[in-house]
Scaffold this motif. Structure first.
Motif, PDB file in Angstrom:
ATOM      1  N   ALA A   1       0.838  -1.205   0.000  1.00 18.48           N
ATOM      2  CA  ALA A   1       0.000   0.000   0.000  1.00 18.48           C
ATOM      3  C   ALA A   1       0.871   1.252   0.000  1.00 18.48           C
ATOM      4  O   ALA A   1       0.632   2.184  -0.778  1.00 18.48           O
ATOM      5  N   LEU A   2       1.891   1.279   0.855  1.00 13.31           N
ATOM      6  CA  LEU A   2       2.797   2.432   0.899  1.00 13.31           C
ATOM      7  C   LEU A   2       3.517   2.624  -0.430  1.00 13.31           C
ATOM      8  O   LEU A   2       3.666   3.750  -0.910  1.00 13.31           O
ATOM      9  N   LYS A   3       3.953   1.527  -1.026  1.00 11.39           N
ATOM     10  CA  LYS A   3       4.649   1.599  -2.313  1.00 11.39           C
ATOM     11  C   LYS A   3       3.732   2.199  -3.384  1.00 11.39           C
ATOM     12  O   LYS A   3       4.131   3.097  -4.129  1.00 11.39           O
TER      13      LYS A   3
ATOM     14  N   LEU B   1       1.052   4.041  -2.929  1.00  9.62           N
ATOM     15  CA  LEU B   1       0.760   5.439  -2.592  1.00  9.62           C
ATOM     16  C   LEU B   1       1.918   6.342  -2.996  1.00  9.62           C
ATOM     17  O   LEU B   1       1.710   7.418  -3.558  1.00  9.62           O
ATOM     18  N   LYS B   2       3.121   5.880  -2.720  1.00 12.46           N
ATOM     19  CA  LYS B   2       4.309   6.661  -3.055  1.00 12.46           C
ATOM     20  C   LYS B   2       4.468   6.811  -4.562  1.00 12.46           C
ATOM     21  O   LYS B   2       4.844   7.877  -5.062  1.00 12.46           O
ATOM     22  N   ASP B   3       4.155   5.754  -5.312  1.00 15.48           N
ATOM     23  CA  ASP B   3       4.264   5.769  -6.773  1.00 15.48           C
ATOM     24  C   ASP B   3       3.054   6.392  -7.450  1.00 15.48           C
ATOM     25  O   ASP B   3       2.933   6.350  -8.671  1.00 15.48           O
ATOM     26  N   SER B   4       2.130   6.934  -6.651  1.00 17.48           N
ATOM     27  CA  SER B   4       0.901   7.570  -7.146  1.00 17.48           C
ATOM     28  C   SER B   4      -0.012   6.621  -7.903  1.00 17.48           C
ATOM     29  O   SER B   4      -0.777   7.041  -8.765  1.00 17.48           O
TER      30      SER B   4
ATOM     31  N   LYS C   1       3.690   6.775  10.327  1.00 19.39           N
ATOM     32  CA  LYS C   1       4.933   7.560  10.249  1.00 19.39           C
ATOM     33  C   LYS C   1       5.454   7.580   8.825  1.00 19.39           C
ATOM     34  O   LYS C   1       5.809   8.636   8.294  1.00 19.39           O
ATOM     35  N   LEU C   2       5.505   6.410   8.178  1.00 17.04           N
ATOM     36  CA  LEU C   2       6.004   6.342   6.804  1.00 17.04           C
ATOM     37  C   LEU C   2       5.082   7.092   5.838  1.00 17.04           C
ATOM     38  O   LEU C   2       5.562   7.775   4.931  1.00 17.04           O
TER      39      LEU C   2
END
Length: 137
Positions: free
Chosen positions: A41-43, A45-48, A71-72
């Motif tokens: 999920a973080l990946k 989100l980060k990659d849009s 935090k991340l």
């Protein structure tokens, strides 16, 4: 509608399926995404690849708990302002601590009962409907 694009980060399929069914019952125009891995999920989100209006986060997941995820997430530029709802069966000390430590974080208790989950989610996603109901009573 306050939130149209909703992301659920939850590793339990039954919980995720119920959550999505309830969202569809609230409003069929809601766009829901489910990610079983907090790291994935973080990946995304980060990659849009995901652009939610709100994130529902299972607090207790393998590989990354809710506090670390928050935090991340807050360290990713452009994602600091996304509201997060911690979604858990427990409402212990660590959850309360995370809610005070991070901005725009709420708590929603996991509910097995469809109707109770419907009412709880409706208050968050469609607050104007909930307000109208309480005024009319």
């Amino acid at each position: 509608m306050k939130y149209k694009n909703i992301l659920l980060v939850n590793d339990i399929n039954d919980d995720a399926e119920t959550f999505v069914l309830v969202l569809n019952a609230i409003n069929h125009k809601i766009i829901s995404s489910v990610e079983g891995s907090p790291l994935e999920a973080l990946k995304k989100l980060k990659d849009s690849k995901l652009s939610p209006d709100i994130i529902f986060l299972d607090y207790n997941m393998p590989h990354l708990d809710g506090t670390v995820f928050l935090k991340l997430l807050r360290d990713i530029k452009g994602l600091k302002r996304i509201p997060v709802v911690l979604y858990s069966r427990n409402s212990g000390h660590m959850l309360r601590e995370a809610m005070t430590k991070f901005k725009k974080v709420q708590f929603l208790k996991k509910r097995a009962n469809f109707r109770k989950l419907f009412k709880s989610l409706q208050k968050i996603i469609l607050p104007e409907k909930s307000e109208k109901k309480s005024i009319m009573r």
